[in-house]
Design an enzyme around this catalytic site. Structure first.
Site, PDB file in Angstrom:
ATOM      1  N   GLY A 120     -15.096   1.938   9.072  1.00 53.85           N
ATOM      2  CA  GLY A 120     -15.226   3.404   9.077  1.00 53.85           C
ATOM      3  C   GLY A 120     -14.122   4.116   9.840  1.00 53.85           C
ATOM      4  N   TYR A 163      -5.433 -12.859   0.520  1.00 57.22           N
ATOM      5  CA  TYR A 163      -6.236 -11.626   0.420  1.00 57.22           C
ATOM      6  C   TYR A 163      -6.949 -11.586  -0.934  1.00 57.22           C
ATOM      7  CZ  TYR A 163      -6.762  -6.444   0.127  1.00 57.22           C
ATOM      8  OH  TYR A 163      -7.217  -5.150  -0.007  1.00 57.22           O
ATOM      9  N   VAL A 215      -3.919   2.846  -2.091  1.00 58.69           N
ATOM     10  CA  VAL A 215      -4.490   4.052  -1.489  1.00 58.69           C
ATOM     11  C   VAL A 215      -3.518   4.612  -0.449  1.00 58.69           C
ATOM     12  CG1 VAL A 215      -6.566   4.986  -0.371  1.00 58.69           C
ATOM     13  CG2 VAL A 215      -6.719   2.835  -1.639  1.00 58.69           C
ATOM     14  N   HIS A 267       1.499  -0.303   4.165  1.00 59.72           N
ATOM     15  CA  HIS A 267       1.794  -0.227   2.737  1.00 59.72           C
ATOM     16  C   HIS A 267       3.012   0.680   2.520  1.00 59.72           C
ATOM     17  CE1 HIS A 267      -2.459  -1.531   2.471  1.00 59.72           C
ATOM     18  NE2 HIS A 267      -2.026  -2.174   1.414  1.00 59.72           N
TER      19      HIS A 267
HETATM   20  P1  NAP Z   1      -7.424   0.159   7.210  1.00 63.26           P
HETATM   21  O1  NAP Z   1      -7.024   1.585   7.341  1.00 63.26           O
HETATM   22  O2  NAP Z   1      -6.500  -0.881   7.723  1.00 63.26           O
HETATM   23  O3  NAP Z   1      -8.847  -0.022   7.884  1.00 63.26           O
HETATM   24  C1  NAP Z   1      -9.421  -1.285   8.018  1.00 63.26           C
HETATM   25  C2  NAP Z   1     -10.742  -1.109   8.689  1.00 63.26           C
HETATM   26  O4  NAP Z   1     -11.354  -2.402   8.855  1.00 63.26           O
HETATM   27  C3  NAP Z   1     -10.653  -0.477  10.083  1.00 63.26           C
HETATM   28  O5  NAP Z   1     -11.739   0.377  10.266  1.00 63.26           O
HETATM   29  C4  NAP Z   1     -10.755  -1.693  10.992  1.00 63.26           C
HETATM   30  O6  NAP Z   1     -11.273  -1.384  12.286  1.00 63.26           O
HETATM   31  C5  NAP Z   1     -11.742  -2.540  10.212  1.00 63.26           C
HETATM   32  N1  NAP Z   1     -11.684  -3.935  10.594  1.00 63.26           N
HETATM   33  C6  NAP Z   1     -10.639  -4.790  10.428  1.00 63.26           C
HETATM   34  N2  NAP Z   1     -10.947  -6.004  10.927  1.00 63.26           N
HETATM   35  C7  NAP Z   1     -12.223  -5.905  11.406  1.00 63.26           C
HETATM   36  C8  NAP Z   1     -13.095  -6.815  12.067  1.00 63.26           C
HETATM   37  N3  NAP Z   1     -12.744  -8.080  12.315  1.00 63.26           N
HETATM   38  N4  NAP Z   1     -14.319  -6.371  12.436  1.00 63.26           N
HETATM   39  C9  NAP Z   1     -14.689  -5.088  12.190  1.00 63.26           C
HETATM   40  N5  NAP Z   1     -13.928  -4.194  11.559  1.00 63.26           N
HETATM   41  C10 NAP Z   1     -12.697  -4.591  11.196  1.00 63.26           C
HETATM   42  O7  NAP Z   1      -7.706  -0.225   5.692  1.00 63.26           O
HETATM   43  P2  NAP Z   1      -8.108   0.703   4.454  1.00 63.26           P
HETATM   44  O8  NAP Z   1      -6.851   0.920   3.691  1.00 63.26           O
HETATM   45  O9  NAP Z   1      -8.971   1.822   4.880  1.00 63.26           O
HETATM   46  O10 NAP Z   1      -8.953  -0.348   3.604  1.00 63.26           O
HETATM   47  C11 NAP Z   1     -10.340  -0.182   3.375  1.00 63.26           C
HETATM   48  C12 NAP Z   1     -10.757  -1.107   2.253  1.00 63.26           C
HETATM   49  O11 NAP Z   1     -10.056  -0.754   1.069  1.00 63.26           O
HETATM   50  C13 NAP Z   1     -10.429  -2.571   2.515  1.00 63.26           C
HETATM   51  O12 NAP Z   1     -11.497  -3.379   2.089  1.00 63.26           O
HETATM   52  C14 NAP Z   1      -9.190  -2.815   1.673  1.00 63.26           C
HETATM   53  O13 NAP Z   1      -9.088  -4.182   1.310  1.00 63.26           O
HETATM   54  C15 NAP Z   1      -9.447  -1.913   0.503  1.00 63.26           C
HETATM   55  N6  NAP Z   1      -8.263  -1.481  -0.250  1.00 63.26           N
HETATM   56  C16 NAP Z   1      -7.242  -0.819   0.385  1.00 63.26           C
HETATM   57  C17 NAP Z   1      -6.124  -0.433  -0.343  1.00 63.26           C
HETATM   58  C18 NAP Z   1      -4.963   0.294   0.302  1.00 63.26           C
HETATM   59  O14 NAP Z   1      -3.957   0.536  -0.389  1.00 63.26           O
HETATM   60  N7  NAP Z   1      -5.036   0.674   1.574  1.00 63.26           N
HETATM   61  C19 NAP Z   1      -6.084  -0.680  -1.725  1.00 63.26           C
HETATM   62  C20 NAP Z   1      -7.147  -1.316  -2.345  1.00 63.26           C
HETATM   63  C21 NAP Z   1      -8.242  -1.717  -1.586  1.00 63.26           C
HETATM   64  P3  NAP Z   1     -10.325  -0.890  13.521  1.00 63.26           P
HETATM   65  O15 NAP Z   1      -9.243  -0.037  12.930  1.00 63.26           O
HETATM   66  O16 NAP Z   1     -11.277  -0.124  14.361  1.00 63.26           O
HETATM   67  O17 NAP Z   1      -9.772  -2.111  14.130  1.00 63.26           O
HETATM   68  O1  GFB Z   2       2.184  -0.970  -0.705  1.00 61.34           O
HETATM   69  P1  GFB Z   2       2.951  -2.220  -0.794  1.00 61.34           P
HETATM   70  O2  GFB Z   2       3.423  -2.821   0.478  1.00 61.34           O
HETATM   71  O3  GFB Z   2       2.148  -3.365  -1.467  1.00 61.34           O
HETATM   72  O4  GFB Z   2       4.218  -1.887  -1.761  1.00 61.34           O
HETATM   73  P2  GFB Z   2       1.862  -3.940  -2.940  1.00 61.34           P
HETATM   74  C1  GFB Z   2       5.229  -2.811  -1.895  1.00 61.34           C
HETATM   75  C2  GFB Z   2       6.329  -2.288  -2.823  1.00 61.34           C
HETATM   76  O5  GFB Z   2       7.015  -1.216  -2.173  1.00 61.34           O
HETATM   77  C3  GFB Z   2       7.340  -3.387  -3.064  1.00 61.34           C
HETATM   78  C4  GFB Z   2       8.360  -1.613  -1.872  1.00 61.34           C
HETATM   79  O6  GFB Z   2       7.962  -3.210  -4.319  1.00 61.34           O
HETATM   80  C5  GFB Z   2       8.327  -3.154  -1.919  1.00 61.34           C
HETATM   81  O7  GFB Z   2       9.617  -3.689  -2.198  1.00 61.34           O
HETATM   82  N1  GFB Z   2       8.761  -1.061  -0.577  1.00 61.34           N
HETATM   83  C6  GFB Z   2       9.891  -0.333  -0.362  1.00 61.34           C
HETATM   84  C7  GFB Z   2       8.129  -1.175   0.617  1.00 61.34           C
HETATM   85  N2  GFB Z   2      10.017   0.001   0.921  1.00 61.34           N
HETATM   86  C8  GFB Z   2       8.927  -0.501   1.564  1.00 61.34           C
HETATM   87  C9  GFB Z   2       8.491  -0.453   2.922  1.00 61.34           C
HETATM   88  O8  GFB Z   2       9.131   0.094   3.821  1.00 61.34           O
HETATM   89  N3  GFB Z   2       7.294  -1.086   3.199  1.00 61.34           N
HETATM   90  C10 GFB Z   2       6.541  -1.684   2.232  1.00 61.34           C
HETATM   91  N4  GFB Z   2       5.348  -2.223   2.566  1.00 61.34           N
HETATM   92  N5  GFB Z   2       6.965  -1.766   0.944  1.00 61.34           N
HETATM   93  C11 GFB Z   2      -0.227  -4.752  -1.722  1.00 61.34           C
HETATM   94  C12 GFB Z   2      -0.863  -6.066  -1.368  1.00 61.34           C
HETATM   95  O9  GFB Z   2       0.770  -4.997  -2.614  1.00 61.34           O
HETATM   96  O10 GFB Z   2      -1.167  -3.902  -2.356  1.00 61.34           O
HETATM   97  C13 GFB Z   2      -1.999  -5.842  -0.510  1.00 61.34           C
HETATM   98  O11 GFB Z   2       0.077  -6.939  -0.802  1.00 61.34           O
HETATM   99  C14 GFB Z   2      -2.835  -4.600  -0.844  1.00 61.34           C
HETATM  100  O12 GFB Z   2      -2.756  -6.999  -0.483  1.00 61.34           O
HETATM  101  C15 GFB Z   2      -2.110  -3.445  -1.540  1.00 61.34           C
HETATM  102  O13 GFB Z   2      -3.998  -4.886  -1.433  1.00 61.34           O
HETATM  103  C16 GFB Z   2      -3.009  -2.488  -2.265  1.00 61.34           C
HETATM  104  O14 GFB Z   2       1.356  -2.898  -3.858  1.00 61.34           O
HETATM  105  O15 GFB Z   2       3.035  -4.722  -3.418  1.00 61.34           O
END
Ligand code: NAP
Ligand code: GFB
Length: 325
Positions: free
Chosen positions: A13, A146, A176, A189
């Site tokens: 959260g 993952y 996201v 990301h």
């Molecule tokens: P986030 O900003 O990194 O937040 C992760 C959350 O998980 C934080 O609240 C963190 O708590 C908590 N957490 C991590 N390890 C924990 C542990 N051991 N015990 C309890 N809580 C823990 O990630 P998000 O982007 O909001 O992701 C939320 C969900 O969406 C995840 O399931 C992720 O896989 C999924 N998702 C994300 C993306 C994306 O692009 N970000 C895309 C697709 C799916 P603290 O911060 O308090 O440590």
């Molecule tokens: O969001 P991202 O790190 O993850 O994006 P994925 C990666 C893409 O952005 C690659 C380019 O094509 C990188 O070469 N990129 C360019 C960069 N500049 C940057 C930078 O400064 N930082 C990062 N991070 N990338 C993730 C998964 O894949 O998708 C995770 O690895 C996760 O597991 C997420 O679930 C949704 O889209 O490639």
């Protein structure tokens, strides 16, 4: 959920998606909507309990006795963090997911909505990908840890349903971004990384900005506040154990170069963008179909990408000191 009092526990959260759900729920409370009168929301971060630990997880459930769970907590990160820590991503997420779903079963939670990701699908596949393809073939090497851990949520959901009749389901968001994202250089990301690094470059007056990789890979991006609204819709309306994709349309998929240009515009950066092709590109694309979502929730409107980026850049500039940097 209508009519009954519900206690909704949001694991994760304190993160990007969790805080977006909190914003939407707080907004509903201010408007005194029917749902908000019957729902008590609990947003937990890792400080409230380490969900890798079984007894800490049970203690959290004992404390709040949730009727519903939105399960977001996970080890999360961008491409480069995944590439360097595949084993940790697998082990931590397997432990968290097993603990949370088993505690949900033991505490008779009526519904759990967990979170998968479009990056968990097979690397070699036909496009667009859809909900039926989660287990079809190996995921991209860069984030196999993952991906396999996320796929096992679907296995657990089916098992709890078949053996115990539980309604444990999952959603599949594309990438996201939004306020409260993780802007740390090593783990973030692409969107938060580019927003933060461009802010650094502007503060230092540097004439060029470097994007990692070729800029050619394509991604669908969803604004966290749109995803939050869809999460609430799933919690309240979607009763199926099968996952549902929560993604923008296929036509909205963008190359990373276009993302960099949009961020440049939002920041007002006047330097040149260059590409560091010595860095990894990751998966070329993972185009997802949102047909199922569109058929069930016909009138949902996504925030235009440029608007969402502008809001996120503004949020970062205002909150840089307290943000995860
Ligand atoms: P986030 O900003 O990194 O937040 C992760 C959350 O998980 C934080 O609240 C963190 O708590 C908590 N957490 C991590 N390890 C924990 C542990 N051991 N015990 C309890 N809580 C823990 O990630 P998000 O982007 O909001 O992701 C939320 C969900 O969406 C995840 O399931 C992720 O896989 C999924 N998702 C994300 C993306 C994306 O692009 N970000 C895309 C697709 C799916 P603290 O911060 O308090 O440590
Ligand atoms: O969001 P991202 O790190 O993850 O994006 P994925 C990666 C893409 O952005 C690659 C380019 O094509 C990188 O070469 N990129 C360019 C960069 N500049 C940057 C930078 O400064 N930082 C990062 N991070 N990338 C993730 C998964 O894949 O998708 C995770 O690895 C996760 O597991 C997420 O679930 C949704 O889209 O490639």
């Amino acid at each position: 959920m209508s009519g009954e009092k519900s206690v909704i526990l949001v694991t994760g959260g304190s993160g990007l998606v969790g805080q977006a759900i909190k914003t939407v729920v707080d907004n509903e409370k201010r408007q005194a909507t029917e749902n908000s009168k019957n729902e008590i929301w609990i947003f937990c971060g890792s400080k409230d309990g380490d969900l890798r630990d079984k007894s800490a997880t049970e203690a959290l459930f004992e404390k709040y006795k949730p009727t519903h769970v939105i399960h977001l907590a996970a080890m999360v990160g961008g491409l480069f963090h995944n590439m360097a820590h595949n084993l940790d991503f697998f082990r931590e997420n397997m432990a968290i997911n097993d603990n949370v779903l088993h505690a949900s079963f033991r505490y008779k939670v009526k519904k759990v909505v967990s979170c998968l990701s479009t990056c968990i699908f097979p690397d070699k596949t036909s496009y667009p990908i859809d909900e039926t393809m989660v287990h079809n073939g190996p995921p991209h090497d860069s984030n196999y840890g993952y991906s396999y851990a996320k796929r096992m949520i679907d296995v657990l959901n089916r098992g709890y349903h078949l053996q115990h009749g539980c309604t444990f389901t999952s959603v599949i968001p594309c990438n996201v971004f939004g306020p409260h994202d993780n802007f740390r250089l090593e783990t973030s990301h692409v969107i938060p990384a580019l927003i933060r690094r461009m802010d650094d470059v502007m503060q230092n007056g540097e004439p060029t900005f470097s994007v990692m990789g070729t800029g050619k890979p394509r991604r669908q991006f969803i604004y966290s506040l749109d995803l939050a609204k869809l999460f609430l819709w799933v919690l309240r309306n979607y009763e199926n154990v099968e996952p549902i994709m929560l993604s923008v349309d296929e036509d909205d998929e963008l190359p990373i170069s276009a993302v960099a240009e949009t961020i440049k515009q939002a920041h007002g950066y006047t330097g040149d963008i260059v590409y560091d092709t010595s860095k990894a590109d990751g998966q070329y694309k993972k185009t997802a179909s949102n047909k199922k979502l569109r058929s069930l929730y016909k009138d949902f409107k996504f925030t235009p990408f440029q608007v969402a980026i502008t809001e996120t850049v503004a949020w970062f500039k205002q909150n840089r000191e307290s943000a995860r940097t």
